[in-house]
Scaffold this active site. Structure first.
Site, short mmCIF file in Angstrom:
data_model
loop_
_atom_site.label_atom_id
_atom_site.label_comp_id
_atom_site.label_asym_id
_atom_site.label_seq_id
_atom_site.Cartn_x
_atom_site.Cartn_y
_atom_site.Cartn_z
N SER A 1 11.61 0.44 7.80
CA SER A 1 11.00 -0.81 7.37
C SER A 1 11.95 -1.96 7.64
O SER A 1 13.16 -1.83 7.41
CB SER A 1 10.64 -0.75 5.88
N ARG A 2 11.42 -3.08 8.10
CA ARG A 2 12.28 -4.23 8.40
C ARG A 2 12.79 -4.91 7.14
O ARG A 2 13.89 -5.46 7.12
CB ARG A 2 11.50 -5.26 9.23
N ASP B 1 -11.06 -5.42 6.44
CA ASP B 1 -10.05 -4.48 5.96
C ASP B 1 -10.59 -3.70 4.75
O ASP B 1 -10.52 -2.47 4.74
CB ASP B 1 -8.75 -5.20 5.61
N LYS C 1 -5.58 3.54 7.22
CA LYS C 1 -6.77 2.87 7.77
C LYS C 1 -6.52 1.37 7.87
O LYS C 1 -5.74 0.82 7.10
CB LYS C 1 -8.02 3.18 6.93
N ILE D 1 0.83 -1.21 0.00
CA ILE D 1 0.00 0.00 0.00
C ILE D 1 0.86 1.25 0.00
O ILE D 1 0.52 2.26 -0.63
CB ILE D 1 -0.98 -0.01 1.19
#
Length: 309
Positions: A37-38, A169, A91, A15
């Site tokens: 970010s991992r 979702d 969201k 996303i």
């Protein structure tokens, strides 16, 4: 504030790449300078493995955009707010109603912006639908929100876990539009949740709701639809019928197309975020999340076949 807002993004997944990065590039007044970010790195940006490292390494950061799964978003949002950063929540804004309410309190005490970004409310036809309904009485609402989970959420096991929302979702997008265009309170009466034998979150849901005026509202969410996707809200009123389709980007009134426009939801949200920061304002509506929470609270769980994605 004056000058360009320097932002860092947490969670560089699908996303973020598909929607957030292009939208930020289109928006005046905000610049993405860092990513935490991992498993991924942003090209041409300062990259970190965790939010705490980004906050320590980017001392002039103004805002944090949170795109990681909802199960871990509360602690990240709390950390960013306590560091004095403005926060943009993808969201749903959190895994529970109580944690979002707690974040609002923290943002108020810190004097920073907190923004719950219900992207479907920015679809091209939603504003026109809201204006048309404002002068009419509801008689009946029917929502059909059916899509292919394998297309939209490939390789995302978190979405099937507790707190991952499952079919809610996407379904919460429909509820965000519903609670935006219908001016009266909406109560959830009952729900039926289909949960695959090998998952913890539902793959299908049917909701029965009612507006304060007594108008019935029904919704069907399904993650098993292949081919063309269905994102429709049909409303009957005392003054004609309305159909919002294409996720809110097409509006028909009494069968005639009134609005049809391409998806520009995320750029609109970032323009809103910039304005909120300028005003040091908070915009967090929990009405869609509350309806989902009510569905999980009172919904009948029905086991269905195992699903492999």
């Amino acid at each position: 504030m004056t000058g360009t807002i320097k932002a860092g993004l947490v969670g560089l997944g699908k996303i973020a790449r598909d929607q957030h990065l292009p939208a930020i590039r289109k928006t005046d007044g905000i610049e993405l300078v860092a990513v935490a970010s991992r498993n991924a790195q942003g090209e041409g940006l300062h990259n970190y493995g965790a939010l705490k490292d980004m906050l320590a390494g980017e001392l002039d950061l103004d805002a944090v955009i949170l795109c990681q799964p909802p199960q871990v978003r509360y602690e990240a949002a709390r950390q960013a707010l306590l560091a004095g950063k403005h926060v943009f929540l993808e969201k749903p804004p959190g895994a529970t109603v109580s944690e979002v309410e707690a974040l609002i309190d923290i943002a108020e005490r810190q004097g920073v912006t907190l923004y719950a970004s219900w992207h479907s409310r920015y679809a091209a036809a939603v504003g026109a639908a809201k204006s048309w309904l404002a002068t009419r009485a509801l008689k009946h609402v029917s929502i059909q929100w059916r899509e292919d989970v394998r297309h939209w959420h490939p390789g995302q096991p978190w979405i099937w876990e507790a707190g991952g929302f499952g079919v809610f979702d996407p379904g919460i997008n429909a509820l965000s539009i519903l609670t935006e265009i219908v001016s009266e309170p909406i109560a959830l009466l009952s729900a039926s949740l289909e949960v695959p034998a090998n998952k913890q979150a539902p793959i299908g849901a049917e909701l029965k709701m009612v507006a304060a005026s007594g108008a019935p509202i029904e919704a069907v969410f399904d993650w098993r639809q292949t081919g063309p996707q269905t994102w429709d809200i049909a409303i009957e009123t005392d003054g004609g019928s309305l159909l919002l389709s294409e996720g809110g980007n097409m509006l028909r009134l009494d069968g005639e197309v009134q609005v049809k426009a391409p998806d520009e939801e995320y750029p609109a949200m970032y323009r809103r975020f910039v304005r909120l920061i300028e005003d040091k304002a908070i915009d967090v509506d929990i009405a869609p999340l509350r309806l989902v929470a009510d569905a999980f609270l009172c919904g009948e769980h029905r086991a269905t076949a195992a699903f492999e994605d």
